[in-house]
Write an enzyme that holds these catalytic residues in place. Structure first.
Site, PDB file in Angstrom:
ATOM      1  N   ALA A 105      -1.714  -2.450  -1.498  1.00 31.58           N
ATOM      2  CA  ALA A 105      -3.112  -2.569  -2.062  1.00 31.58           C
ATOM      3  C   ALA A 105      -3.712  -1.296  -1.640  1.00 31.58           C
ATOM      4  CB  ALA A 105      -3.952  -3.847  -1.603  1.00 31.58           C
ATOM      5  N   GLY A 107      -2.964  -0.115  -4.699  1.00 31.19           N
ATOM      6  CA  GLY A 107      -2.107  -0.080  -5.873  1.00 31.19           C
ATOM      7  C   GLY A 107      -1.560   1.477  -6.172  1.00 31.19           C
ATOM      8  N   CYS A 224      -2.222   7.950   6.274  1.00 30.62           N
ATOM      9  CA  CYS A 224      -3.337   8.775   5.823  1.00 30.62           C
ATOM     10  C   CYS A 224      -4.276   9.709   7.077  1.00 30.62           C
ATOM     11  CB  CYS A 224      -4.316   8.521   4.688  1.00 30.62           C
ATOM     12  SG  CYS A 224      -5.009   6.684   5.401  1.00 30.62           S
TER      13      CYS A 224
END
Length: 315
Positions: A105, A107, A224
């Site tokens: 999620a 996506g 990230c």
């Protein structure tokens, strides 16, 4: 941007010759990028993301939530650095048939993987949190590839089924240093302790799913964030402790291009994996047999573009 002193010290250690450039770039305006749905064969007159065939930079940030093309699945708003997934997929997993996006999620990487697979094989897009899994299901339905399932399971649920997957993508939850320019709350939530906690959780996630990757299969591990505890050290831990060869890795920093923060590593599994016994009957293709096998073991929200139904009930 007021950065924590510990974070500044960390980046000076990691980038001794580039720290000033990096810290200056922390105050720059983030670039805006999108990835087009390649089923539509569009080619706008925008600057292209060099390592993603369908990636483009926009000159400014529009009000995306008001754009019907976004809601129709014409494009996905995605940070350019994370599109480097395509480069590693093409190098190390282009022939993959069974693919798992473990932390999928909302996506971004799953829609990207669906495009790269182009309707071939089977893509499972998993999200542990039910509310986020519903958002993922909506985005995957918009993207329009019927060989994609959205599932809502724990990593260990896949490992119990054996080494089915040729490729597993793990964009693991992280301390979010690469989001500092876009989400100021990430700066407020950051601490050295949070980094250590994330690094341990990431190892646990990969260890829990490891048996689901076949021997010789590819793991794409990404975050990230910038620190080496969650990035390089974890990639080397996976290789040494779980059994894999580290094939390649790439870091994206604020000052090195038109991107936010991103790290990705490609690993080839050398350890053995539990055998998978899937026997198709005469009416089933191998993919159909795998779908039937998975449907007995997983909590599925969507199968392709149709809600998954078993025994008269939506699961």
């Amino acid at each position: 941007m007021q950065l924590p002193s510990e974070f500044i010290g960390q980046m000076k250690r990691l980038l001794p010759n580039e720290a000033d450039a990096f810290l200056s770039a922390c105050d720059a305006t983030p670039p805006v990028s999108i990835r087009l749905n390649r089923k539509l064969s569009l080619s706008p007159a925008y600057e292209r993301v060099p390592y993603a065939a369908d990636g483009y930079y926009l000159p400014d940030r529009p009000k995306f939530t008001l754009d019907p093309w976004l809601h129709a699945g014409v494009y996905y708003v995605q940070e350019a650095g994370s599109m480097y997934l395509e480069e590693f997929f093409n190098r190390y997993a282009a022939e993959a048939r069974y693919v798992l996006d473990l932390c999928a999620a909302p996506g971004g990487k799953s829609t990207h993987l669906a495009s790269l697979l182009g309707g071939r094989g089977l893509l499972l897009s998993n999200e542990v949190m039910p509310n986020r899994a519903n958002i993922l299901a909506e985005n995957m339905t918009k993207w329009g590839y019927a060989n994609t399932w959205v599932v809502n399971n724990q990593p260990r649920d896949f490992a119990r089924m054996g080494g089915l997957f040729d490729l597993i993508v793990t964009d693991v939850p992280c301390s979010g240093e690469g989001m500092f320019r876009k989400e100021p709350v990430a700066v407020q939530d950051w601490s050295p302790e949070a980094v250590q906690l994330c690094a341990q959780r990431q190892r646990s996630i990969v260890a829990d799913v490891w048996d689901a990757l076949r021997e010789g299969g590819t793991l794409l591990y990404s975050t990230c964030t910038f620190n080496d505890e969650e990035d390089e050290q974890n990639a080397r831990w996976i290789a040494s402790e779980l059994g894999a060869d580290l094939l390649d890795e790439r870091h994206f920093y604020f000052h090195t291009g038109k991107n936010e923060g991103f790290y990705i590593a490609a690993l080839r599994k050398t350890a053995s994996a539990p055998a998978v016994r899937i026997k198709p009957d005469k009416r089933q293709s191998p993919v159909e047999a795998a779908e039937a096998y998975l449907s007995k073991n997983l909590r599925c929200l969507k199968a392709g573009l149709v809600p998954f139904v078993e025994k008269g009930k939506d699961r």
